[in-house]
Design an enzyme around this catalytic site. Structure first.
Site, PDB file in Angstrom:
ATOM      1  N   ASN A  10       0.930  -1.296  -0.016  1.00  0.00           N
ATOM      2  CA  ASN A  10      -0.129   0.128   0.085  1.00  0.00           C
ATOM      3  C   ASN A  10       1.006   1.166   0.146  1.00  0.00           C
ATOM      4  O   ASN A  10       1.469   1.474   1.167  1.00  0.00           O
ATOM      5  CB  ASN A  10      -0.842  -0.025   1.314  1.00  0.00           C
ATOM      6  CG  ASN A  10      -1.574   1.281   1.504  1.00  0.00           C
ATOM      7  OD1 ASN A  10      -1.934   2.030   0.471  1.00  0.00           O
ATOM      8  ND2 ASN A  10      -2.265   1.376   2.669  1.00  0.00           N
ATOM      9  N   TRP A  11       1.154   1.962  -1.184  1.00  0.00           N
ATOM     10  CA  TRP A  11       1.639   3.112  -1.084  1.00  0.00           C
ATOM     11  C   TRP A  11       1.191   4.340  -0.692  1.00  0.00           C
ATOM     12  O   TRP A  11       1.897   5.381  -0.749  1.00  0.00           O
ATOM     13  CB  TRP A  11       2.374   3.078  -2.837  1.00  0.00           C
ATOM     14  CG  TRP A  11       3.296   2.320  -3.179  1.00  0.00           C
ATOM     15  CD1 TRP A  11       3.928   1.111  -2.595  1.00  0.00           C
ATOM     16  CD2 TRP A  11       4.297   2.436  -4.238  1.00  0.00           C
ATOM     17  NE1 TRP A  11       4.908   0.483  -3.195  1.00  0.00           N
ATOM     18  CE2 TRP A  11       5.027   1.364  -4.346  1.00  0.00           C
ATOM     19  CE3 TRP A  11       4.668   3.569  -5.210  1.00  0.00           C
ATOM     20  CZ2 TRP A  11       6.330   1.442  -5.455  1.00  0.00           C
ATOM     21  CZ3 TRP A  11       5.261   3.373  -6.300  1.00  0.00           C
ATOM     22  CH2 TRP A  11       6.222   2.494  -6.256  1.00  0.00           C
ATOM     23  N   LYS A  12       0.130   4.310  -0.263  1.00  0.00           N
ATOM     24  CA  LYS A  12      -0.607   5.404   0.262  1.00  0.00           C
ATOM     25  C   LYS A  12      -0.446   6.588  -0.931  1.00  0.00           C
ATOM     26  O   LYS A  12      -0.399   6.569  -1.838  1.00  0.00           O
ATOM     27  CB  LYS A  12       0.055   5.819   1.625  1.00  0.00           C
ATOM     28  CG  LYS A  12      -0.157   4.507   2.515  1.00  0.00           C
ATOM     29  CD  LYS A  12      -0.025   4.822   3.865  1.00  0.00           C
ATOM     30  CE  LYS A  12       0.150   3.417   4.660  1.00  0.00           C
ATOM     31  NZ  LYS A  12       0.288   3.515   6.099  1.00  0.00           N
ATOM     32  N   HIS A  93      -9.383   1.153   4.735  1.00  0.00           N
ATOM     33  CA  HIS A  93      -8.014   1.350   5.317  1.00  0.00           C
ATOM     34  C   HIS A  93      -8.306   2.365   6.641  1.00  0.00           C
ATOM     35  O   HIS A  93      -9.166   3.276   6.642  1.00  0.00           O
ATOM     36  CB  HIS A  93      -7.177   1.951   4.676  1.00  0.00           C
ATOM     37  CG  HIS A  93      -5.632   2.029   5.201  1.00  0.00           C
ATOM     38  ND1 HIS A  93      -5.393   2.811   6.026  1.00  0.00           N
ATOM     39  CD2 HIS A  93      -4.707   0.897   4.894  1.00  0.00           C
ATOM     40  CE1 HIS A  93      -3.996   2.393   6.634  1.00  0.00           C
ATOM     41  NE2 HIS A  93      -3.651   1.413   5.712  1.00  0.00           N
ATOM     42  N   GLU A  95      -6.946   4.361   7.747  1.00  0.00           N
ATOM     43  CA  GLU A  95      -6.701   6.001   7.612  1.00  0.00           C
ATOM     44  C   GLU A  95      -7.860   6.793   6.905  1.00  0.00           C
ATOM     45  O   GLU A  95      -8.185   7.974   6.999  1.00  0.00           O
ATOM     46  CB  GLU A  95      -5.165   6.244   6.772  1.00  0.00           C
ATOM     47  CG  GLU A  95      -3.910   5.955   7.484  1.00  0.00           C
ATOM     48  CD  GLU A  95      -2.630   5.357   6.662  1.00  0.00           C
ATOM     49  OE1 GLU A  95      -2.766   5.515   5.606  1.00  0.00           O
ATOM     50  OE2 GLU A  95      -1.835   4.953   7.614  1.00  0.00           O
ATOM     51  N   GLU A 164      -5.293  -4.799  10.844  1.00  0.00           N
ATOM     52  CA  GLU A 164      -4.301  -3.953  10.915  1.00  0.00           C
ATOM     53  C   GLU A 164      -4.728  -3.168  12.375  1.00  0.00           C
ATOM     54  O   GLU A 164      -5.571  -2.044  12.018  1.00  0.00           O
ATOM     55  CB  GLU A 164      -4.267  -2.944   9.756  1.00  0.00           C
ATOM     56  CG  GLU A 164      -3.995  -3.753   8.547  1.00  0.00           C
ATOM     57  CD  GLU A 164      -3.632  -2.677   7.531  1.00  0.00           C
ATOM     58  OE1 GLU A 164      -2.422  -2.775   6.954  1.00  0.00           O
ATOM     59  OE2 GLU A 164      -4.128  -1.627   7.135  1.00  0.00           O
ATOM     60  N   GLY A 170       2.796   2.082  10.601  1.00  0.00           N
ATOM     61  CA  GLY A 170       3.802   3.146  10.309  1.00  0.00           C
ATOM     62  C   GLY A 170       4.463   3.463  11.773  1.00  0.00           C
ATOM     63  O   GLY A 170       4.964   4.484  11.695  1.00  0.00           O
ATOM     64  N   SER A 209       3.471  -2.529  10.337  1.00  0.00           N
ATOM     65  CA  SER A 209       4.912  -2.392  10.441  1.00  0.00           C
ATOM     66  C   SER A 209       5.417  -3.879  10.037  1.00  0.00           C
ATOM     67  O   SER A 209       6.323  -4.206  10.440  1.00  0.00           O
ATOM     68  CB  SER A 209       5.209  -2.100  11.766  1.00  0.00           C
ATOM     69  OG  SER A 209       4.888  -0.772  12.047  1.00  0.00           O
TER      70      SER A 209
HETATM   71  C1  PEP Z   1      -0.571   0.079   5.945  1.00  0.00           C
HETATM   72  O1  PEP Z   1      -0.966   1.183   5.548  1.00  0.00           O
HETATM   73  O2  PEP Z   1      -1.661  -0.569   5.685  1.00  0.00           O
HETATM   74  C2  PEP Z   1       0.411  -0.551   6.747  1.00  0.00           C
HETATM   75  C3  PEP Z   1       0.322  -1.563   7.359  1.00  0.00           C
HETATM   76  O3  PEP Z   1       1.371   0.419   6.708  1.00  0.00           O
HETATM   77  P1  PEP Z   1       2.963   0.215   7.617  1.00  0.00           P
HETATM   78  O4  PEP Z   1       3.363  -1.228   7.167  1.00  0.00           O
HETATM   79  O5  PEP Z   1       3.751   1.116   7.092  1.00  0.00           O
HETATM   80  O6  PEP Z   1       2.802  -0.051   8.921  1.00  0.00           O
END
Ligand code: PEP
Length: 252
Positions: A10-12, A93, A95, A164, A170, A209
């Site tokens: 997931n490049w966001k 997600h 976010e 998640e 992050g 992470s």
């Molecule tokens: C994500 O954004 O779905 C995610 C898991 O990010 P990260 O791996 O950076 O924690």
């Protein structure tokens, strides 16, 4: 049951044309690991060009609107994603649940629209640190999943769930293998309750992470069928070792 693992990046809100070289490097490496499904969920602006640069590699969106078309400034329809060359999309997600105040009902509607358009869907759920500290994580995430799951999808095999924990995204903090195992087992139970046998076959990804250094340990947890990866999916150097870890089925 042995499920084929899925590793999705997931490049966001990261990446311009300068990053297409990373997409092609990741696609080339993924082709060497055909025992694993690999995808990159990119900013919408890159989907078409990434598809041209890495033919046959799975490119996804990061969100989709639940309406087919209309007055929704700045939003993307499922048809637009398909037309741009995407084969999957993330929905729900954390976010977006936080920043855009998306509800479980919104997420369900988005997932239903995307599945009906032929897209694969990664539906995200997860708890905040406050919920976990209150000891309510499993109940909270189970209820979130129940309320977000599409009703009677025509093809449940295209639907994956990503657990998640918000506090792990992050932050460099990773849920412990006991916590991950407990949550994934609970979510498997909810999927079977919702879809019967099809719920047994669906993939449940862990996200938060994930890195090369922790991937093997996480993939060894029962009912972990891959990962949704944010920061470590931005470069081939970080992402490819996670793909390799997913392809290694050596019993631990
Ligand atoms: C994500 O954004 O779905 C995610 C898991 O990010 P990260 O791996 O950076 O924690």
């Amino acid at each position: 049951m042995v499920r084929r693992r899925l590793i999705a990046g997931n490049w966001k809100m990261n990446g311009t044309a300068a990053a297409l070289g990373e997409v092609t490097s990741i696609a080339l490496a993924a082709a060497q690991h055909d025992e694993v499904d690999v995808a990159l969920c990119l900013p919408a602006t890159l989907i078409g060009r990434a598809g041209d640069a890495a033919r046959g590699f799975a490119i996804g969106g990061q969100d989709v609107h639940y309406a087919d078309k209309g007055a929704h400034t700045g939003c993307i329809s499922a048809l637009m994603l398909v037309n741009a060359g995407a084969s999957l999309t993330i929905v729900g997600h954390s976010e977006r649940r936080q920043d855009q105040q998306e509800s479980d009902e919104d997420v369900r509607a988005k997932a239903e629209t995307a599945l009906a358009a032929g897209l694969g869907v990664i539906l995200c759920v997860g708890e905040s640190d406050a919920v976990r500290e209150r000891g309510e994580a499993v109940a909270h995430v189970s209820a979130q999943l129940d309320a977000s799951l599409p009703k009677a999808p025509s093809d449940a095999s295209r639907l994956s769930i990503a657990y998640e924990p918000i506090w792990a995204i992050g932050t460099g903090k990773v849920a412990g293998v006991i916590e991950i195992g407990e949550m994934h087992a609970a979510l498997r139970g909810r999927l079977i309750a919702a879809y019967g046998e099809a719920g047994q076959a669906m993939r449940i990804l862990y996200g938060g992470s994930v890195k090369a250094s922790n991937a093997t340990e996480i993939f060894a947890v029962p009912d972990v069928d891959g990962a949704l990866v944010g920061g470590a999916s931005l470069t081939a150097a970080d992402f490819v070792p996670i793909i390799a870890a997913a392809g290694d089925r050596t019993p631990r």
